[in-house]
Design a protein around this motif. Structure first.
Motif, PDB file in Angstrom:
ATOM      1  N   MET A 191       0.592  -1.086  -0.034  1.00 47.96           N
ATOM      2  CA  MET A 191       0.033  -0.059  -0.023  1.00 47.96           C
ATOM      3  C   MET A 191       1.030   1.224  -0.047  1.00 47.96           C
ATOM      4  O   MET A 191       1.889   1.249   0.438  1.00 47.96           O
ATOM      5  CB  MET A 191      -0.828   0.182   1.047  1.00 47.96           C
ATOM      6  N   LEU A 192       0.284   2.369  -0.712  1.00 54.41           N
ATOM      7  CA  LEU A 192       1.065   3.595  -0.885  1.00 54.41           C
ATOM      8  C   LEU A 192       1.266   4.291   0.563  1.00 54.41           C
ATOM      9  O   LEU A 192       0.425   4.013   1.363  1.00 54.41           O
ATOM     10  CB  LEU A 192       0.705   4.531  -1.709  1.00 54.41           C
ATOM     11  N   HIS A 193       2.215   4.599   1.011  1.00 52.46           N
ATOM     12  CA  HIS A 193       2.549   5.582   2.347  1.00 52.46           C
ATOM     13  C   HIS A 193       2.232   7.169   2.277  1.00 52.46           C
ATOM     14  O   HIS A 193       2.853   7.611   1.345  1.00 52.46           O
ATOM     15  CB  HIS A 193       3.735   5.347   2.807  1.00 52.46           C
ATOM     16  N   ASP A 194       1.330   7.451   2.897  1.00 54.00           N
ATOM     17  CA  ASP A 194       0.983   8.802   2.945  1.00 54.00           C
ATOM     18  C   ASP A 194       0.508   9.531   4.029  1.00 54.00           C
ATOM     19  O   ASP A 194      -0.244   9.096   4.804  1.00 54.00           O
ATOM     20  CB  ASP A 194      -0.355   9.296   1.894  1.00 54.00           C
ATOM     21  N   HIS A 195       1.506  10.236   4.760  1.00 50.83           N
ATOM     22  CA  HIS A 195       1.314  10.829   6.060  1.00 50.83           C
ATOM     23  C   HIS A 195      -0.055  11.538   6.279  1.00 50.83           C
ATOM     24  O   HIS A 195      -0.443  11.310   7.432  1.00 50.83           O
ATOM     25  CB  HIS A 195       2.678  11.909   6.286  1.00 50.83           C
ATOM     26  N   GLU A 196      -0.489  12.253   5.275  1.00 48.90           N
ATOM     27  CA  GLU A 196      -1.605  12.834   5.608  1.00 48.90           C
ATOM     28  C   GLU A 196      -2.968  11.734   5.888  1.00 48.90           C
ATOM     29  O   GLU A 196      -3.633  11.899   6.622  1.00 48.90           O
ATOM     30  CB  GLU A 196      -2.101  13.774   4.388  1.00 48.90           C
ATOM     31  N   ALA A 197      -2.806  10.778   4.842  1.00 46.10           N
ATOM     32  CA  ALA A 197      -3.891   9.716   5.043  1.00 46.10           C
ATOM     33  C   ALA A 197      -3.617   8.979   6.707  1.00 46.10           C
ATOM     34  O   ALA A 197      -4.787   8.554   7.024  1.00 46.10           O
ATOM     35  CB  ALA A 197      -3.488   8.767   3.977  1.00 46.10           C
ATOM     36  N   ASP A 198      -2.386   8.768   6.949  1.00 45.46           N
ATOM     37  CA  ASP A 198      -2.075   8.166   8.292  1.00 45.46           C
ATOM     38  C   ASP A 198      -2.575   9.017   9.589  1.00 45.46           C
ATOM     39  O   ASP A 198      -3.339   8.594  10.325  1.00 45.46           O
ATOM     40  CB  ASP A 198      -0.410   7.990   8.594  1.00 45.46           C
ATOM     41  N   TYR A 199      -2.554  10.344   9.238  1.00 41.09           N
ATOM     42  CA  TYR A 199      -3.255  11.198  10.250  1.00 41.09           C
ATOM     43  C   TYR A 199      -4.584  11.039  10.183  1.00 41.09           C
ATOM     44  O   TYR A 199      -5.149  10.997  11.341  1.00 41.09           O
ATOM     45  CB  TYR A 199      -2.750  12.734  10.058  1.00 41.09           C
ATOM     46  N   HIS A 200      -5.508  11.303   9.310  1.00 42.87           N
ATOM     47  CA  HIS A 200      -6.546  10.950   8.936  1.00 42.87           C
ATOM     48  C   HIS A 200      -7.268   9.792   9.587  1.00 42.87           C
ATOM     49  O   HIS A 200      -8.397   9.689   9.973  1.00 42.87           O
ATOM     50  CB  HIS A 200      -7.310  11.524   7.734  1.00 42.87           C
ATOM     51  N   ALA A 201      -6.478   8.661   9.259  1.00 45.20           N
ATOM     52  CA  ALA A 201      -6.820   7.228   9.806  1.00 45.20           C
ATOM     53  C   ALA A 201      -6.844   7.277  11.167  1.00 45.20           C
ATOM     54  O   ALA A 201      -7.751   6.691  11.942  1.00 45.20           O
ATOM     55  CB  ALA A 201      -5.873   6.266   8.876  1.00 45.20           C
ATOM     56  N   ARG A 202      -5.792   7.919  11.786  1.00 44.37           N
ATOM     57  CA  ARG A 202      -5.585   7.754  13.267  1.00 44.37           C
ATOM     58  C   ARG A 202      -6.680   8.559  14.062  1.00 44.37           C
ATOM     59  O   ARG A 202      -7.345   8.025  14.819  1.00 44.37           O
ATOM     60  CB  ARG A 202      -4.250   8.202  13.775  1.00 44.37           C
ATOM     61  N   ARG A 203      -7.241   9.802  13.459  1.00 40.95           N
ATOM     62  CA  ARG A 203      -8.152  10.546  14.037  1.00 40.95           C
ATOM     63  C   ARG A 203      -9.514   9.946  13.795  1.00 40.95           C
ATOM     64  O   ARG A 203     -10.380   9.839  14.696  1.00 40.95           O
ATOM     65  CB  ARG A 203      -8.056  11.826  13.551  1.00 40.95           C
ATOM     66  N   ALA A 204      -9.695   9.144  12.600  1.00 43.17           N
ATOM     67  CA  ALA A 204     -10.863   8.535  12.371  1.00 43.17           C
ATOM     68  C   ALA A 204     -11.129   7.348  13.469  1.00 43.17           C
ATOM     69  O   ALA A 204     -12.314   7.227  14.003  1.00 43.17           O
ATOM     70  CB  ALA A 204     -11.135   7.883  10.893  1.00 43.17           C
ATOM     71  N   ARG A 205      -9.933   6.581  13.676  1.00 36.94           N
ATOM     72  CA  ARG A 205     -10.186   5.531  14.676  1.00 36.94           C
ATOM     73  C   ARG A 205     -10.218   6.052  16.203  1.00 36.94           C
ATOM     74  O   ARG A 205     -11.304   5.613  16.814  1.00 36.94           O
ATOM     75  CB  ARG A 205      -8.717   4.623  14.780  1.00 36.94           C
ATOM     76  N   GLU A 206      -9.743   7.418  16.416  1.00 41.21           N
ATOM     77  CA  GLU A 206      -9.996   8.029  17.638  1.00 41.21           C
ATOM     78  C   GLU A 206     -11.402   8.313  17.924  1.00 41.21           C
ATOM     79  O   GLU A 206     -12.168   8.013  18.972  1.00 41.21           O
ATOM     80  CB  GLU A 206      -9.202   9.297  18.007  1.00 41.21           C
ATOM     81  N   GLU A 207     -11.912   8.992  17.085  1.00 46.25           N
ATOM     82  CA  GLU A 207     -13.248   9.275  17.002  1.00 46.25           C
ATOM     83  C   GLU A 207     -14.137   7.921  17.129  1.00 46.25           C
ATOM     84  O   GLU A 207     -15.193   8.398  17.729  1.00 46.25           O
ATOM     85  CB  GLU A 207     -13.544  10.302  15.658  1.00 46.25           C
ATOM     86  N   ALA A 208     -13.783   7.112  16.304  1.00 43.72           N
ATOM     87  CA  ALA A 208     -14.910   5.747  16.507  1.00 43.72           C
ATOM     88  C   ALA A 208     -14.748   5.422  17.843  1.00 43.72           C
ATOM     89  O   ALA A 208     -15.823   4.836  18.544  1.00 43.72           O
ATOM     90  CB  ALA A 208     -14.250   4.853  15.554  1.00 43.72           C
ATOM     91  N   VAL A 209     -13.754   5.154  18.551  1.00 41.75           N
ATOM     92  CA  VAL A 209     -13.662   4.715  19.710  1.00 41.75           C
ATOM     93  C   VAL A 209     -14.582   5.749  20.879  1.00 41.75           C
ATOM     94  O   VAL A 209     -15.198   5.350  21.550  1.00 41.75           O
ATOM     95  CB  VAL A 209     -12.336   4.810  20.238  1.00 41.75           C
ATOM     96  N   CYS A 210     -14.375   6.865  20.524  1.00 40.25           N
ATOM     97  CA  CYS A 210     -15.054   7.945  21.309  1.00 40.25           C
ATOM     98  C   CYS A 210     -16.552   7.882  21.109  1.00 40.25           C
ATOM     99  O   CYS A 210     -17.446   7.886  22.201  1.00 40.25           O
ATOM    100  CB  CYS A 210     -14.751   9.378  21.222  1.00 40.25           C
ATOM    101  N   ALA A 211     -17.030   7.566  20.024  1.00 44.74           N
ATOM    102  CA  ALA A 211     -18.210   7.178  19.482  1.00 44.74           C
ATOM    103  C   ALA A 211     -19.084   6.094  20.252  1.00 44.74           C
ATOM    104  O   ALA A 211     -20.211   6.114  20.623  1.00 44.74           O
ATOM    105  CB  ALA A 211     -18.483   7.181  17.887  1.00 44.74           C
ATOM    106  N   ILE A 212     -18.053   5.194  20.380  1.00 46.80           N
ATOM    107  CA  ILE A 212     -18.553   3.860  21.047  1.00 46.80           C
ATOM    108  C   ILE A 212     -18.973   4.392  22.734  1.00 46.80           C
ATOM    109  O   ILE A 212     -19.803   3.777  23.163  1.00 46.80           O
ATOM    110  CB  ILE A 212     -17.506   2.685  20.685  1.00 46.80           C
TER     111      ILE A 212
END
Length: 62
Positions: free
Chosen positions: A1-22
């Motif tokens: 998979m291609l490495h993109d730092h911006e995508a990494d940041y957004h993926a990390r934030r999405a996971r954090e928000e998913a945990v908060c939503a739960i």
């Protein structure tokens, strides 16, 4: 998979928000779900843009 730092940041934030939503209840859960969706969309967009840029560079030789 291609490495993109911006995508990494957004993926990390999405996971954090998913945990908060739960963990959250009521309107707070809805807000975290909304943020999770927004960060997920930004992650997908970052991956698409990075891929398109790499393809363009290969096709133009630069």
């Amino acid at each position: 998979m291609l490495h993109d730092h911006e995508a990494d940041y957004h993926a990390r934030r999405a996971r954090e928000e998913a945990v908060c939503a739960i963990r959250a209840r009521g309107q707070a859960a809805a807000i975290h779900q909304e943020l999770c969706l927004r960060y997920s969309g930004r992650m997908i967009a970052a991956l698409i843009l990075a891929t398109a840029d790499r393809v363009r560079r290969r096709s133009t030789g630069g």
